[in-house]
Design a protein around this motif. Structure first.
Motif, mmCIF file in Angstrom:
data_model
loop_
_atom_site.group_PDB
_atom_site.id
_atom_site.type_symbol
_atom_site.label_atom_id
_atom_site.label_comp_id
_atom_site.label_asym_id
_atom_site.label_seq_id
_atom_site.Cartn_x
_atom_site.Cartn_y
_atom_site.Cartn_z
ATOM 1 N N GLU A 62 0.808 -1.222 0.000
ATOM 2 C CA GLU A 62 0.000 0.000 0.000
ATOM 3 C C GLU A 62 0.844 1.276 0.000
ATOM 4 O O GLU A 62 0.480 2.262 -0.608
ATOM 5 C CB GLU A 62 -0.947 0.011 1.214
ATOM 6 N N ALA A 220 -10.252 -8.078 -3.074
ATOM 7 C CA ALA A 220 -9.559 -7.824 -1.804
ATOM 8 C C ALA A 220 -9.939 -8.912 -0.804
ATOM 9 O O ALA A 220 -10.933 -9.625 -0.980
ATOM 10 C CB ALA A 220 -9.950 -6.454 -1.256
ATOM 11 N N GLU A 224 -8.971 -6.754 4.445
ATOM 12 C CA GLU A 224 -8.859 -5.470 3.725
ATOM 13 C C GLU A 224 -10.206 -4.773 3.642
ATOM 14 O O GLU A 224 -10.289 -3.543 3.755
ATOM 15 C CB GLU A 224 -8.286 -5.715 2.322
#
Length: 357
Positions: A62, A220, A224
């Motif tokens: 990320e 995802a 998440e």
């Protein structure tokens, strides 16, 4: 002919799915096919029969700065692997503009280098400029997924338009389970778990329409999903699903499919989930710009509406879902449109591109 197909991150998103279809078509025609992609994660590019699989290191993270560092590190590793394998007569097929290491080594080795370009929305801008400069310098020719994308990213290189199509198995499944009588009113969206994909607008629409069921399938994990929505109070008519290998059950029960990408942050260059929805005879609501407008005709098989205009989207949802005459006509037109995107066209055109000297 040996074809070396290169992809960065193997997952269940659109671009690796398209490459999977290409690989199956090439091996079906007895073309020696090698695949280089990231290892350690399951996706559409895992365990494809007759393809010689090679792996190089890459990890998605990320943190933007670390992700950029990981990208450049992965491309150095990839370049070193390809340097000692590629021969001048090989074709290097780079899927998306991200695996730039393959383009560089392919050019240096004198190979035919083909870039399959899926995207126009990319940040930061300096990365996009760098990647497209590599394309301009290294590519023999490029493949675009739509006329829109070709116009958005013009390159002074031989170009081809190769529309994404549905797999033959997908079409067969959709025909077997085509259900025009919808008992429940289900609004479906399948996308990445990103704000620019319209996830927040989808939640808003669910809040505005408590009589309909909203199903959101995201690429995802459950963790998440929980992290993304930890500050949100979600409506009871919204159901969230993590990554799904099989999306057929969702299309079978859905009534309408949405694509709510933010046109200021992400322009859809084609929209494979829209085409999949149409194979199930589902009307769609999509943004008014991008490759999706080559699929959806306003008022015929769907509507073209900016995702920020949730009030108008809500109005059209009510119109589609509460007027059976309109719904069935749009459903028929959606199914008819989907049949123009066949696998035979895709396979024949892709082989022509490979052989085009």
């Amino acid at each position: 002919m040996r074809v070396f197909a290169i992809h960065l991150l193997n997952d269940y998103s659109g671009s690796p799915k398209v490459l999977m279809q290409l690989l199956k078509g090439w091996t079906k025609n007895n073309i020696e096919t090698h695949l280089f992609t990231s290892g350690g994660k399951e996706g559409f590019l895992s365990d494809i029969p007759k393809v010689q699989h090679h792996f190089y290191w890459y990890r998605f993270i990320e943190n933007k700065f670390l992700r950029l560092l990981f990208l450049f590190a992965s491309q150095f590793i990839l370049a070193m692997q390809l340097l000692f394998i590629l021969k001048k007569d090989d074709v290097v097929y780079v899927n998306t503009v991200l695996p730039f290491g393959a383009g560089i080594i392919g050019k240096l080795r004198g190979c035919k280098v083909i870039y399959h370009i899926h995207e126009t929305s990319m940040k930061p801008k300096i990365l996009k400029q760098f990647l497209f400069r590599i394309v301009k310098w290294s590519a023999t020719e490029v493949v675009y997924v739509s006329n829109f994308l070709a116009a958005q990213e013009p390159l002074n290189i031989r170009k081809n338009i190769l529309y994404n199509v549905l797999e033959e198995n997908f079409v067969k499944q959709s025909q077997l389970h085509l259900n025009t009588k919808k008992n429940a009113k289900i609004v479906l969206m399948i996308c990445s778990l990103k704000a620019y994909k319209g996830v927040n607008e989808f939640v808003k629409l669910a809040q505005m329409n408590p009589k309909f069921t909203f199903k959101l399938v995201v690429n995802a994990s459950q963790i998440e999903i929980e992290t993304y929505f930890k500050e949100e109070i979600l409506p009871s008519n919204l159901i969230l699903f993590p990554t799904q290998k099989n999306t057929h059950p969702f299309y079978q029960e859905a009534s309408v499919v949405l694509n709510l990408s933010d046109t200021k942050l992400w322009v859809e260059t084609f929209g494979l989930t829209v085409l999949e929805a149409m194979a199930y005879g589902l009307p769609t609501i999509v943004p008014p710009v991008g490759g999706v407008i080559e699929l959806v005709e306003e008022g015929k098989n769907g509507f073209l509406i900016d995702s920020k205009n949730v009030n108008l989207i809500s109005e059209k949802l009510i119109l589609i879902l509460q007027n059976e005459t309109i719904y069935h006509k749009m459903s028929e037109d959606a199914l008819k449109k989907s049949k123009t995107f066949g696998e035979d066209y895709f396979e024949n055109e892709s082989i022509r591109i490979l052989s085009n000297y």
